[in-house]
Scaffold this motif. Structure first.
Motif, PDB file in Angstrom:
ATOM      1  N   SER A   1       0.923  -1.091   0.037  1.00 39.68           N
ATOM      2  CA  SER A   1       0.070   0.035  -0.037  1.00 39.68           C
ATOM      3  C   SER A   1       0.867   1.422  -0.159  1.00 39.68           C
ATOM      4  O   SER A   1       2.071   1.276   0.587  1.00 39.68           O
ATOM      5  CB  SER A   1      -0.954   0.050   1.310  1.00 39.68           C
ATOM      6  OG  SER A   1      -1.740  -1.339   1.218  1.00 39.68           O
TER       7      SER A   1
ATOM      8  N   LEU B   1      -3.804   3.971  -1.383  1.00 40.48           N
ATOM      9  CA  LEU B   1      -3.517   4.173  -0.033  1.00 40.48           C
ATOM     10  C   LEU B   1      -3.635   2.664   0.704  1.00 40.48           C
ATOM     11  O   LEU B   1      -3.056   2.559   1.667  1.00 40.48           O
ATOM     12  CB  LEU B   1      -4.392   5.162   0.613  1.00 40.48           C
ATOM     13  CG  LEU B   1      -4.023   6.684   0.527  1.00 40.48           C
ATOM     14  CD1 LEU B   1      -4.927   7.477   0.975  1.00 40.48           C
ATOM     15  CD2 LEU B   1      -2.570   6.966   1.314  1.00 40.48           C
TER      16      LEU B   1
ATOM     17  N   GLY C   1       5.376  -1.619   3.425  1.00 39.45           N
ATOM     18  CA  GLY C   1       4.404  -2.671   3.637  1.00 39.45           C
ATOM     19  C   GLY C   1       4.695  -4.009   2.995  1.00 39.45           C
ATOM     20  O   GLY C   1       3.851  -4.794   2.871  1.00 39.45           O
TER      21      GLY C   1
ATOM     22  N   HIS D   1      -3.939   2.076   4.346  1.00 40.35           N
ATOM     23  CA  HIS D   1      -3.916   3.355   5.082  1.00 40.35           C
ATOM     24  C   HIS D   1      -5.340   4.104   4.826  1.00 40.35           C
ATOM     25  O   HIS D   1      -5.334   5.308   4.946  1.00 40.35           O
ATOM     26  CB  HIS D   1      -2.926   4.194   4.780  1.00 40.35           C
ATOM     27  CG  HIS D   1      -1.357   3.705   5.227  1.00 40.35           C
ATOM     28  ND1 HIS D   1      -0.826   3.710   6.055  1.00 40.35           N
ATOM     29  CD2 HIS D   1      -0.651   2.918   4.084  1.00 40.35           C
ATOM     30  CE1 HIS D   1       0.414   2.817   5.939  1.00 40.35           C
ATOM     31  NE2 HIS D   1       0.384   2.575   4.831  1.00 40.35           N
ATOM     32  N   ASN D   2      -6.150   3.483   4.252  1.00 38.06           N
ATOM     33  CA  ASN D   2      -7.309   4.164   3.879  1.00 38.06           C
ATOM     34  C   ASN D   2      -8.491   2.902   4.439  1.00 38.06           C
ATOM     35  O   ASN D   2      -8.597   1.611   3.512  1.00 38.06           O
ATOM     36  CB  ASN D   2      -7.749   4.246   2.389  1.00 38.06           C
ATOM     37  CG  ASN D   2      -8.931   4.679   2.045  1.00 38.06           C
ATOM     38  OD1 ASN D   2      -9.761   4.985   2.662  1.00 38.06           O
ATOM     39  ND2 ASN D   2      -8.984   5.230   0.879  1.00 38.06           N
TER      40      ASN D   2
ATOM     41  N   ARG E   1       3.860   8.454   4.325  1.00 38.65           N
ATOM     42  CA  ARG E   1       5.258   8.887   4.383  1.00 38.65           C
ATOM     43  C   ARG E   1       6.164   8.536   3.098  1.00 38.65           C
ATOM     44  O   ARG E   1       7.249   9.280   3.305  1.00 38.65           O
ATOM     45  CB  ARG E   1       6.019   7.976   5.727  1.00 38.65           C
ATOM     46  CG  ARG E   1       5.414   8.162   7.048  1.00 38.65           C
ATOM     47  CD  ARG E   1       5.623   7.235   8.070  1.00 38.65           C
ATOM     48  NE  ARG E   1       5.297   5.827   7.656  1.00 38.65           N
ATOM     49  CZ  ARG E   1       5.794   4.831   8.320  1.00 38.65           C
ATOM     50  NH1 ARG E   1       6.522   5.117   9.493  1.00 38.65           N
ATOM     51  NH2 ARG E   1       5.213   3.548   8.149  1.00 38.65           N
TER      52      ARG E   1
ATOM     53  N   ASP F   1       2.053   4.308   1.434  1.00 44.17           N
ATOM     54  CA  ASP F   1       2.401   4.950   2.789  1.00 44.17           C
ATOM     55  C   ASP F   1       2.498   6.497   2.579  1.00 44.17           C
ATOM     56  O   ASP F   1       3.271   6.924   1.883  1.00 44.17           O
ATOM     57  CB  ASP F   1       3.470   4.383   3.622  1.00 44.17           C
ATOM     58  CG  ASP F   1       3.420   4.731   5.052  1.00 44.17           C
ATOM     59  OD1 ASP F   1       3.135   6.097   5.397  1.00 44.17           O
ATOM     60  OD2 ASP F   1       3.762   3.992   5.941  1.00 44.17           O
TER      61      ASP F   1
END
Length: 795
Positions: free
Chosen positions: A271, A345, A300, A348-349, A275, A273
């Motif tokens: 995914s 994402l 990830g 993270h989503n 960052r 990230d």
């Protein structure tokens, strides 16, 4: 001067183009290269292979889109050396990508110079150069912009065209054919998900685009009949790809991906990230493609799917200066960026996690692959920014953005210089503790150098824009040339190449193994546990593949006719039975592993360590001298034959129970077979020793090919014919011309139960669906496009 960036790209891949170098990293050699070798062998023999006989007992070939079995550039394998044809797939599409995106921008109405800006922004992006790690992704990434452009071109009616006129009908026919052909190429390019994403992007462009007939065509929206014609072209393209997808549908239910699916964790691996946004400013902030990569926690997974998404300073500035989203192209670009980010994402989503839990979600993984719309949208915005600054003589915003970016880079360089100790302490907290302090200091220095490079680039671009403000065309060409050179230089680590000569010579150990023998490389895919980690001369990844070439990894032996067992492919479209066998092997000790190998008819084992003495005491394994570096070549004796008739049949209600029976001390693969899905034996329970043992029969091969075997068999009583090929649902069997069921034998093999006496048995791969799809689908595709283009009511 617009040719200079393309010249830089040609220079970067010249080693591949000349045949002196080869790409090798990760799936390039470990998966795609041996698959292409097997396909090329079949093409030269004059047929289209449905199975790959060299992989795990014979796994799907045409039904596996990741091996690009029908892609047009496969014709190269018939006329040029294999390795050159293999690498040509990469550099051809790398050079096509800027042209495709430039065409897309041109269809949106940008000027020629601005369109070139968009094409160079896309073709030199970190996203596209990262595709050099994936044979099955680079073609789709390169063709996707052309598909969107062809959609707009097929829908548009030029100013002054006589609707329904002969000349326009001819041009429209070519445009519809181009759309259908590009859609077929997308479907055949290696990844159906990428093709689906490109199709959605094309639909969004079709809806938002306002062509030159806007006033007469409902405000620029496509009319129903125009959509009908485009739909016919898409259906025609789908019919061209039908053979591949029909074969995939035939094996999907029995594949690991279709039967078991990916776990919830696997689906969200790779995914994007947030960052990783630092990569937009400096390339490879968390480490380059080397063995000392330290930024795994930011990606990830063990390794990034895409090593860099760095767009370049100029492209970033052009995107930020492109203006408010007031035009259709603006809205299209930001819709692509927003939609692509939403799905990329992944973990993270929360919405993506919920979507992947829906039925069918276990077939998907790697959300970052949906970065394609983001890269495409950013390239379009870069084209808009270039047109605004250079064509419309409004460079102030671009100069201001470059100034702000330059200040940001300078600020970063200042912090890394003036506050070196706190910077190192912070980096020490994010870099894994296994790396030394000197390595952390090296990371700081690298960030510092890249920050100064970014600041200097901003000054150079802004200064050139001001100095050449009266010659905007020259200023843009110069800026794009510098951008191309910088991208090729800074992102050169993405071009992971090695000398091709290192992989052309015959490995010394091959002389010990006869063509057609079955081999297991015990370290590959960790079939015999975690392999050792040898000391390499340096940290370049090429040493991993050179070791693999020397120690018998699949890409080393397939060329010489070696059949590899247990080397299932990573995309999950191989038989789940083969995958289950591999996973079971990992949980066993050496003794149990060798028992399984004997049941599979494996002849050889290469292992980077000594076998457990207890295993060799039970199963004969003879160490054979061979030039393998630190690995050992074992000859496995007393295993099952390629074809054999056995009278001792043990039964298990399902596949999982077969493993326990194979490990039973009384199981002899030369006289016994475990059939799954039949009988009443308890799971894992051995058949009592008092069970009747039939005599071993005989089998004579009358004819054999990669997808068919015909035998004359005889037995005293009921028996089973066992063939050492992986069980797939596309196999059929007959006994004396009468259909017979194909059984699962010894976890993953093929067997046919026989009555006593002498019989003629045939086992073959059913090719009728392939002949139907090619014989009906391809001519129908041509007729559909011809009919749609000749219809008088052209829109």
């Amino acid at each position: 001067m617009f040719a200079l960036p393309l010249a830089a790209l040609v220079w970067a891949v010249w080693g591949l183009l000349s045949g002196r170098q080869t790409l090798f990293f990760r799936d390039v050699f470990n998966l795609h290269w041996p698959a292409k070798l097997a396909q090329a062998e079949a093409w030269r023999a004059g047929f289209l292979p449905l199975i790959d006989p060299y992989r795990a007992g014979g796994q799907p070939s045409l039904g596996n889109p990741n091996s690009l079995p029908l892609y047009p550039d496969n014709l190269l394998y018939l006329i040029v050396p294999d390795l050159w044809a293999f690498n040509a797939h990469f550099w051809i599409h790398l050079l096509l990508a800027p042209l495709a995106c430039s065409w897309l921008a041109r269809r949106w109405g940008l000027s020629a110079a601005a369109s070139w800006s968009a094409g160079i922004a896309y073709g030199f992006s970190g996203f596209l150069l990262s595709q050099l790690n994936f044979y099955n992704l680079i073609a789709g990434a390169a063709i996707a912009p052309a598909l969107v452009a062809a959609t707009l071109a097929a829908r548009a009616v030029p100013e002054g065209a006589v609707e329904g006129g002969r000349a326009w009908r001819g041009r429209r026919g070519l445009r519809l054919a181009a759309l259908g052909g590009l859609w077929a190429l997308m479907l055949l390019a290696g990844d159906p998900i990428v093709a689906l994403v490109a199709g959605v992007v094309a639909l969004a462009a079709l809806w938002l685009h306002r062509g030159p007939k806007a006033a007469e065509n409902g405000g620029g929206r496509p009319r129903v009949f125009a959509l009908w014609q485009l739909g016919v072209a898409v259906i025609a393209g789908s019919l061209v790809a039908l053979p591949q997808y029909l074969e995939m549908a035939r094996i999907l239910g029995w594949s690991y991906r279709g039967f078991q699916g990916f776990s919830a964790i696997s689906r969200l691996q790779a995914s994007w990230d947030p960052r990783q946004a630092l990569d937009w400013l400096v390339p490879f902030p968390y480490g380059m493609p080397r063995l000392d990569f330290w930024g795994k926690s930011f990606f990830g997974g063990d390794l990034p799917l895409f090593w860099s998404l760095y767009p370049g300073v100029l492209v970033l500035a052009l995107v930020l200066s492109s203006g408010r989203p007031v035009t259709p192209l603006h809205r299209f670009a930001w819709l692509c960026i927003g939609g692509g980010l939403f799905f990329a994402l992944g973990a993270h989503n929360p919405a993506v996690g919920w979507l992947l839990r829906l039925p069918g979600g276990d077939l998907l993984r790697f959300p970052v692959k949906l970065w394609l719309p983001v890269a495409l949208g950013a390239a379009c915005l870069a084209g808009l920014g270039a047109e605004r600054a250079f064509e419309n003589a409004r460079p102030r915003r671009l100069v201001a953005v470059l100034g702000l970016l330059g200040l940001l880079y300078a600020l970063g360089a200042g912090v890394l210089s003036w506050f070196a100790v706190p910077a190192v302490e912070w980096l020490r907290s994010v870099v894994p503790t296994s790396f030394r302090d000197s390595f952390v200091e090296g990371v700081r220095v690298r960030w510092l150098v890249l920050s100064w490079v970014g600041a200097a680039s901003c000054i150079l671009y802004a200064g050139g824009l001001v100095a050449l403000r009266r010659r905007p065309g020259l200023a843009l060409a110069a800026a794009l040339s510098v951008h191309g050179l910088l991208q090729v230089t800074l992102l050169r680590p993405l071009l992971l190449v090695d000398e091709a000569e290192a992989y052309r010579s015959r490995p010394p150990w091959v002389g010990q193994i006869a063509a057609g023998d079955r081999l297991v490389q015990g370290d590959f895919l960790e079939a015999f546990g975690k392999p050792r980690l040898p000391a390499y001369p340096d940290l370049r990844p090429l040493w991993v593949q050179r070791r693999g070439w020397r120690e018998g990894y699949p890409f080393a032996g397939v060329r010489w006719g070696v059949r590899y067992e247990l080397n299932v492919s990573a995309e999950g479209l191989d038989s789940f039975l083969a995958q289950a066998t591999l996973e079971a092997m990992r949980r066993l000790d050496d003794e149990g592993r060798l028992r399984v190998l004997r049941s599979l008819g494996v002849d050889w084992l290469i292992l980077g360590r000594e076998l457990d003495p207890a295993a060799t005491a039970v199963v004969a394994a003879i160490r054979v001298p061979a030039d393998l570096g630190d690995a050992i070549l074992y000859r496995i004796e007393d295993g099952a034959d390629d074809v054999q008739v056995v009278g001792n049949i043990w039964r298990s209600p399902h596949v999982t129970g077969s493993l326990g029976l194979i490990r039973d001390p009384g199981f002899d693969p030369r006289t016994t077979v475990v059939l799954a899905g039949a009988g009443e034996a308890a799971p894992g329970a051995a058949v009592p020793r008092a069970a009747a043992r039939g005599a071993r029969g005989s089998a004579v091969v009358l004819a054999e090919s990669a997808e068919r075997v015909r035998l004359r068999v005889s037995s005293v009583g009921p028996a089973a014919l066992v063939v050492q090929r992986s069980h797939l649902p596309i196999y059929r069997a007959s006994i004396d011309g009468q259909p017979a069921p194909v059984r699962i034998a010894n976890i993953s093999r093929i067997a046919v139960e026989l009555p006593g006496g002498e019989h003629e048995v045939e086992i073959w791969v059913d090719r009728r669906p392939l002949r139907f799809s090619m014989g009906i689908g391809w001519p129908l595709a041509v007729l559909l496009v011809a009919g749609a283009s000749c219809y008088r009511r052209c829109s």
